[in-house]
Design an enzyme around this catalytic site. Structure first.
Site, PDB file in Angstrom:
ATOM      1  N   ASP A  42      -0.309  -7.596   1.691  1.00 16.85           N
ATOM      2  CA  ASP A  42       0.226  -6.230   1.691  1.00 16.85           C
ATOM      3  C   ASP A  42       1.753  -6.267   1.774  1.00 16.85           C
ATOM      4  O   ASP A  42       2.352  -6.012   2.820  1.00 16.85           O
ATOM      5  CB  ASP A  42      -0.368  -5.449   2.867  1.00 16.85           C
ATOM      6  N   SER A  98       4.420   2.580   7.926  1.00 19.05           N
ATOM      7  CA  SER A  98       4.060   1.532   6.972  1.00 19.05           C
ATOM      8  C   SER A  98       5.268   1.028   6.195  1.00 19.05           C
ATOM      9  O   SER A  98       6.128   1.799   5.777  1.00 19.05           O
ATOM     10  CB  SER A  98       3.042   2.053   5.965  1.00 19.05           C
ATOM     11  N   HIS A 101       0.812  -1.220   0.000  1.00 17.98           N
ATOM     12  CA  HIS A 101       0.000   0.000   0.000  1.00 17.98           C
ATOM     13  C   HIS A 101       0.847   1.274   0.000  1.00 17.98           C
ATOM     14  O   HIS A 101       0.312   2.369  -0.169  1.00 17.98           O
ATOM     15  CB  HIS A 101      -1.003  -0.004   1.167  1.00 17.98           C
TER      16      HIS A 101
END
Length: 285
Positions: free
Chosen positions: A120, A218, A73
């Site tokens: 992911d 992230s 992502h």
């Protein structure tokens, strides 16, 4: 009147929106740091890198001289069409120092879903080999196949925000340890929000909160017993006592990582052979 109030209450409950998950990447103009952590010191997280365009927007982990593991992502269409627009900053605790190297190619997992956040995970190949085996630049050790983190404390690092929605930028890398959460407990917490699959695991102080990864973290690594067992993925807010953070389970993707790296090497060899033949034939004629 009491009946009317009760009916209004039932309607409000029926139409209440469940919490929404937040991917723990920043926009490309924002930065931040770990929730409830402290400043890292030399050697704490030598695998940690910062992904940058004009500034930090995601983290990543060094897994070899040419490859970075991060979250799918963190990658958008612009990155895929122009990998060279992204840089990796490594060998540093500070976003203003260290070494910058351009990205050559990007591989996002083919089954990644931005709806469910399953799979992911992504790989970045750098244009040149990184200079490793330094205090703050070492490739992370990958876990064994089948490794399923369910007990112990995760070590997290990054430049993510202090609180959900913050945009404050830190000077130095932050670190924190967070206890792992049983998958069934995590799945129950996220019921009605998102499905916690076997490709994920969770960590957080249930009922207490206060320590977590956050926006900007992230793609960074989740370490357990000095192995890169996870990739920072998503959560509901940051450090929420009711919702642990969710991480991509690296052991599920060892074959994919190996095949992706090999396919890149095969492509490079094919290109070099084609170039050699073109030059050779040109020289003959």
């Amino acid at each position: 009147m009491k009946i009317l109030l009760f009916l209004c209450f039932l309607v409000s409950v029926a139409f209440a929106k469940p919490p929404t998950i937040q991917l723990k990447s920043n926009t490309k103009s924002q930065n931040g740091f770990i929730v409830g952590g402290t400043e890292a010191v030399d050697g704490d997280a030598p695998h940690q890198v910062s992904l940058q365009h004009t500034s930090h927007f995601c983290g990543g982990s060094i897994i070899s001289e040419r490859w970075i593991l991060t979250a799918a992502h963190c990658i958008d269409a612009d990155d895929l069409s122009n990998p060279g627009g992204m840089s990796v900053r490594y060998n540093t605790l500070n976003l203003k120092s260290g070494t910058l190297v351009k990205v050559k190619s990007i591989k996002v997992h083919e089954q990644y879903s931005n709806v469910t956040s399953d799979n992911d995970i992504a790989l970045l190949e750098t244009v040149a080999s990184m200079n490793l085996n330094q205090t703050n630049a070492v490739a992370a050790k990958l876990p064994a196949k089948g490794n399923d983190p369910q007990d112990g404390d995760l070590f997290l690092s990054g430049w993510g925000t202090l609180h959900s929605g913050d945009t404050t930028i830190p000077t130095n890398l932050q670190k924190v340890t967070v206890p792992l959460t049983n998958r069934s407990v995590c799945a129950e917490a996220y019921t009605g929000i998102v499905n916690i699959t076997e490709n994920m695991f969770c960590a957080g102080k249930m009922g207490i909160g206060g320590v977590d990864s956050c926006q900007g973290d992230s793609g960074g690594g989740a370490m357990l017993n000095k192995e890169l067992v996870g990739v920072v993925s998503f959560g509901v807010g940051c450090g929420d006592p009711k919702y642990p953070g969710v991480y991509t389970r690296v052991s599920q993707y060892l074959d994919w990582i190996e095949l992706s790296a090999k396919s890149s090497a095969t492509t490079l060899v094919a290109v070099n052979i084609t170039l050699f033949l073109t030059l050779f034939i040109g020289a003959i004629w």
